[in-house]
Scaffold this motif. Structure first.
Motif, PDB file in Angstrom:
ATOM      1  N   LYS A 193     -10.292   0.267  -1.144  1.00 18.38           N
ATOM      2  CA  LYS A 193      -9.215   0.676  -0.253  1.00 18.38           C
ATOM      3  C   LYS A 193      -8.128   1.462  -0.976  1.00 18.38           C
ATOM      4  CE  LYS A 193     -11.527  -1.422   2.829  1.00 18.38           C
ATOM      5  NZ  LYS A 193     -12.316  -0.692   3.823  1.00 18.38           N
ATOM      6  N   ALA A 194      -7.942   1.174  -2.268  1.00 19.19           N
ATOM      7  CA  ALA A 194      -6.922   1.893  -3.038  1.00 19.19           C
ATOM      8  C   ALA A 194      -7.211   3.387  -3.096  1.00 19.19           C
ATOM      9  CB  ALA A 194      -6.828   1.318  -4.451  1.00 19.19           C
ATOM     10  N   LEU A 207      -7.158 -15.017  -4.293  1.00 25.81           N
ATOM     11  CA  LEU A 207      -6.559 -13.752  -3.903  1.00 25.81           C
ATOM     12  C   LEU A 207      -5.436 -13.990  -2.907  1.00 25.81           C
ATOM     13  CD1 LEU A 207      -9.858 -11.716  -3.319  1.00 25.81           C
ATOM     14  CD2 LEU A 207      -8.578 -12.015  -5.450  1.00 25.81           C
ATOM     15  N   GLU A 208      -4.437 -13.126  -2.925  1.00 27.86           N
ATOM     16  CA  GLU A 208      -3.290 -13.295  -2.034  1.00 27.86           C
ATOM     17  C   GLU A 208      -3.622 -12.958  -0.590  1.00 27.86           C
ATOM     18  OE1 GLU A 208       0.010 -11.060  -3.423  1.00 27.86           O
ATOM     19  OE2 GLU A 208       0.273 -12.237  -5.263  1.00 27.86           O
ATOM     20  N   SER A 209      -4.553 -12.027  -0.385  1.00 25.29           N
ATOM     21  CA  SER A 209      -4.827 -11.573   0.977  1.00 25.29           C
ATOM     22  C   SER A 209      -6.255 -11.058   1.085  1.00 25.29           C
ATOM     23  CB  SER A 209      -3.861 -10.460   1.374  1.00 25.29           C
ATOM     24  OG  SER A 209      -4.122  -9.304   0.588  1.00 25.29           O
ATOM     25  N   PHE A 210      -6.696 -10.869   2.327  1.00 32.21           N
ATOM     26  CA  PHE A 210      -8.028 -10.323   2.559  1.00 32.21           C
ATOM     27  C   PHE A 210      -8.094  -8.851   2.178  1.00 32.21           C
ATOM     28  CE2 PHE A 210      -8.245 -14.202   4.927  1.00 32.21           C
ATOM     29  CZ  PHE A 210      -9.571 -14.587   4.831  1.00 32.21           C
ATOM     30  N   THR A 211      -6.962  -8.168   2.206  1.00 33.91           N
ATOM     31  CA  THR A 211      -6.922  -6.784   1.751  1.00 33.91           C
ATOM     32  C   THR A 211      -7.285  -6.708   0.272  1.00 33.91           C
ATOM     33  OG1 THR A 211      -5.230  -6.223   3.372  1.00 33.91           O
ATOM     34  CG2 THR A 211      -5.478  -4.740   1.502  1.00 33.91           C
ATOM     35  N   GLU A 212      -6.808  -7.667  -0.507  1.00 30.31           N
ATOM     36  CA  GLU A 212      -7.118  -7.710  -1.942  1.00 30.31           C
ATOM     37  C   GLU A 212      -8.608  -7.924  -2.178  1.00 30.31           C
ATOM     38  OE1 GLU A 212      -5.503 -10.101  -5.928  1.00 30.31           O
ATOM     39  OE2 GLU A 212      -4.492 -10.348  -3.994  1.00 30.31           O
ATOM     40  N   LEU A 213      -9.257  -8.604  -1.223  1.00 34.93           N
ATOM     41  CA  LEU A 213     -10.701  -8.823  -1.323  1.00 34.93           C
ATOM     42  C   LEU A 213     -11.462  -7.497  -1.339  1.00 34.93           C
ATOM     43  CD1 LEU A 213     -12.917 -11.132  -1.201  1.00 34.93           C
ATOM     44  CD2 LEU A 213     -12.915 -10.791   1.272  1.00 34.93           C
ATOM     45  N   ARG A 264       0.827  -1.194   0.000  1.00 36.67           N
ATOM     46  CA  ARG A 264       0.000   0.000   0.000  1.00 36.67           C
ATOM     47  C   ARG A 264       0.869   1.254   0.000  1.00 36.67           C
ATOM     48  NH1 ARG A 264      -5.023   0.585  -1.134  1.00 36.67           N
ATOM     49  NH2 ARG A 264      -5.422  -1.316   0.025  1.00 36.67           N
ATOM     50  N   THR A 265       1.946   1.224   0.800  1.00 34.35           N
ATOM     51  CA  THR A 265       2.825   2.382   0.872  1.00 34.35           C
ATOM     52  C   THR A 265       3.462   2.667  -0.476  1.00 34.35           C
ATOM     53  OG1 THR A 265       3.306   1.866   3.175  1.00 34.35           O
ATOM     54  CG2 THR A 265       4.809   3.367   2.064  1.00 34.35           C
ATOM     55  N   MET A 266       3.937   1.625  -1.158  1.00 37.32           N
ATOM     56  CA  MET A 266       4.569   1.817  -2.466  1.00 37.32           C
ATOM     57  C   MET A 266       3.575   2.365  -3.475  1.00 37.32           C
ATOM     58  SD  MET A 266       7.334   1.737  -4.095  1.00 37.32           S
ATOM     59  CE  MET A 266       8.372   0.787  -2.982  1.00 37.32           C
ATOM     60  N   GLU A 326      -1.689  -1.610   9.765  1.00 33.43           N
ATOM     61  CA  GLU A 326      -2.264  -1.592   8.412  1.00 33.43           C
ATOM     62  C   GLU A 326      -3.586  -2.354   8.351  1.00 33.43           C
ATOM     63  OE1 GLU A 326      -1.126  -2.716   3.772  1.00 33.43           O
ATOM     64  OE2 GLU A 326       0.431  -2.784   5.323  1.00 33.43           O
ATOM     65  N   GLU A 327      -3.663  -3.456   9.085  1.00 29.23           N
ATOM     66  CA  GLU A 327      -4.895  -4.243   9.092  1.00 29.23           C
ATOM     67  C   GLU A 327      -6.060  -3.419   9.630  1.00 29.23           C
ATOM     68  OE1 GLU A 327      -6.690  -7.996  11.598  1.00 29.23           O
ATOM     69  OE2 GLU A 327      -4.536  -7.890  11.294  1.00 29.23           O
ATOM     70  N   GLU A 328      -5.832  -2.714  10.733  1.00 29.83           N
ATOM     71  CA  GLU A 328      -6.887  -1.892  11.315  1.00 29.83           C
ATOM     72  C   GLU A 328      -7.281  -0.764  10.372  1.00 29.83           C
ATOM     73  OE1 GLU A 328      -7.556  -0.223  15.685  1.00 29.83           O
ATOM     74  OE2 GLU A 328      -6.004   0.920  14.636  1.00 29.83           O
ATOM     75  N   LEU A 329      -6.289  -0.131   9.773  1.00 31.02           N
ATOM     76  CA  LEU A 329      -6.561   0.974   8.864  1.00 31.02           C
ATOM     77  C   LEU A 329      -7.396   0.508   7.672  1.00 31.02           C
ATOM     78  CD1 LEU A 329      -5.469   3.809   9.508  1.00 31.02           C
ATOM     79  CD2 LEU A 329      -3.839   3.519   7.650  1.00 31.02           C
TER      80      LEU A 329
END
Length: 420
Positions: free
Chosen positions: A184-185, A391-397, A3-5, A173-176
């Motif tokens: 989220k992007a 998906l690689e992660s739940f964030t990607e969801l 996300r930072t990148m 990051e998870e909480e955010l």
């Protein structure tokens, strides 16, 4: 890519053209500013400077964009409400007078509760026909994460667009991710330090995103197609509770894209792990609001096994039955979410086959590196390019492009969806 990148790349893209045009659209915007002791006072003042730069990009007055501010740490300071100041100059002056409290805890949950119950109310100057936007700034994690996520969800369920901006290496990051609106992007950012917060490019980035909300550019086109849709949600203990909640956020985002009602699209939900339960049937609720509330109330069971076959049997024999609201002339769609493989692959594949043969189109969505791809392929309907996703992660969801892809496919009126 982190996300930072991604944020840095966006900053670099905007740096060449960082002169902002004034956003002339109308909104009610509240800044929620972290004032805990982990933030040094000079850095706190840099947060205020960012807020001032943001305010300058909007056309501020009581008839146009209104601005409010909350200051929080171990206590919540109600700096000023949406109706308090009637000019940009007065708002900027009020921001400069916000004091650093240096509280010894970070009660983000209380700030978000005040945001919902006091700020975005008619009494405090909120307008029902104007978009609501909150911009949260923090340098770490909240004292009570579960309560913070709960309050963030309650805010978002009212239609609030929530930006979550984390600053520094202590950010959770998870909480955010759970605080921010989807996609989220667009709504979640992590910066290395407060110096990056003050760059003109970052100010323009957030202003640009907020102004897109004002023009309704970020809202997906609503799907008018009528379907009977049931979500099948993995609640086994291999999924941490916060990831489970991200599944629920994904479900709510999809529900929001459809025209929901008993004469329109109907929604049901099943929760499974070592046991399975129907959360609500297709005929349980009449409105989208009731369904979104019901999804928010789905409980994490943390079961020891993943009995996907039981959930699929329940889907076929009960969820998609006339007594529970299924309509024979309406397409049936199931969206199954899981983070691993079932406890009995043979039985799961068998039940999936029987369910598809009954006319149900199954989407199989696997999250993480424990997914059994072969099993998921045999669960999902054909073509798997449309109906199976890993998906690689739940964030990607939560990513906007993925949510849109699922909405687009479920909204297609293909013959393969029809059942007999």
């Amino acid at each position: 890519m982190s996300r930072t990148m991604r944020t840095y790349m966006l900053l670099a893209t905007l740096a060449a053209d960082s002169k902002a045009k004034l956003c002339g659209n109308i909104a009610d915007i509240v800044f929620v500013i972290d004032s805990s002791s982990s933030i040094w006072e000079p850095y706190f003042k840099q947060q205020l400077q960012f807020v001032q730069q943001m305010v300058k990009t909007f056309d501020v007055s009581q008839k146009k964009t209104r601005i409010g501010a909350i200051n929080f740490s171990n206590r919540v300071v109600r700096e000023f409400h949406l109706k308090t100041h009637d000019s940009k100059e007065r708002v900027l002056s009020a921001i400069s007078e916000v004091e650093y409290t240096a509280g010894d805890s970070t009660n983000t949950n209380e700030a978000l509760m005040v945001l919902r119950t006091e700020y975005f109310t008619e009494r405090s100057g909120d307008r029902s026909d104007v978009p609501n936007i909150a911009i949260l700034l923090t340098d770490g994690e909240s004292t009570l994460m579960a309560e913070t996520v709960k309050e963030a969800n309650l805010n978002k369920e009212t239609g609030l667009s929530m930006f979550a901006i984390g600053i520094g290496h202590n950010v959770n990051e998870e909480e955010l991710t759970l605080i921010a609106s989807a996609p989220k992007a667009d709504f979640m950012y992590i910066l290395k330090n407060v110096t990056e917060l003050q760059t003109e490019a970052f100010t323009q980035l957030i202003s640009h995103k907020a102004c897109k909300i004002l023009k309704n550019d970020t809202n997906e086109e609503k799907c008018t197609r009528i379907v009977d849709m049931v979500f099948v949600i993995d609640s086994s203990r291999s999924i941490w509770i916060n990831y489970f909640k991200q599944q629920l956020e994904f479900v709510k985002h999809l529900v929001s894209a459809f025209d929901v009602g008993q004469g329109k699209t109907r929604i049901g939900a099943i929760n499974f792990s070592d046991r399975h339960m129907t959360e609500f049937h297709l005929n349980s609720f009449d409105s989208k609001e009731d369904i979104l509330n019901a999804v928010s109330n789905v409980q994490y069971t943390a079961g020891g096994t993943t009995n996907t076959f039981d959930a699929l049997r329940l889907l076929r024999t009960e969820a998609f039955s006339a007594v529970n609201g299924d309509r024979s002339d309406i397409p049936n769609i199931a969206i199954l979410l899981t983070d691993g493989e079932s406890s009995n692959m043979a039985s799961t594949v068998k039940e999936a086959k029987l369910t598809r043969e009954a006319g149900v189109t199954i989407f199989g969505i696997g999250i993480g590196d424990k997914i059994n791809k072969e099993e998921l392929e045999q669960i999902a309907s054909s073509p798997t390019s449309d109906h199976m996703h890993i998906l690689e992660s739940f964030t990607e969801l939560q990513a906007g492009d993925f949510v849109k892809r699922i909405i687009d496919v479920t909204c297609k009126g293909k013959e393969l969806y029809l059942h007999g």
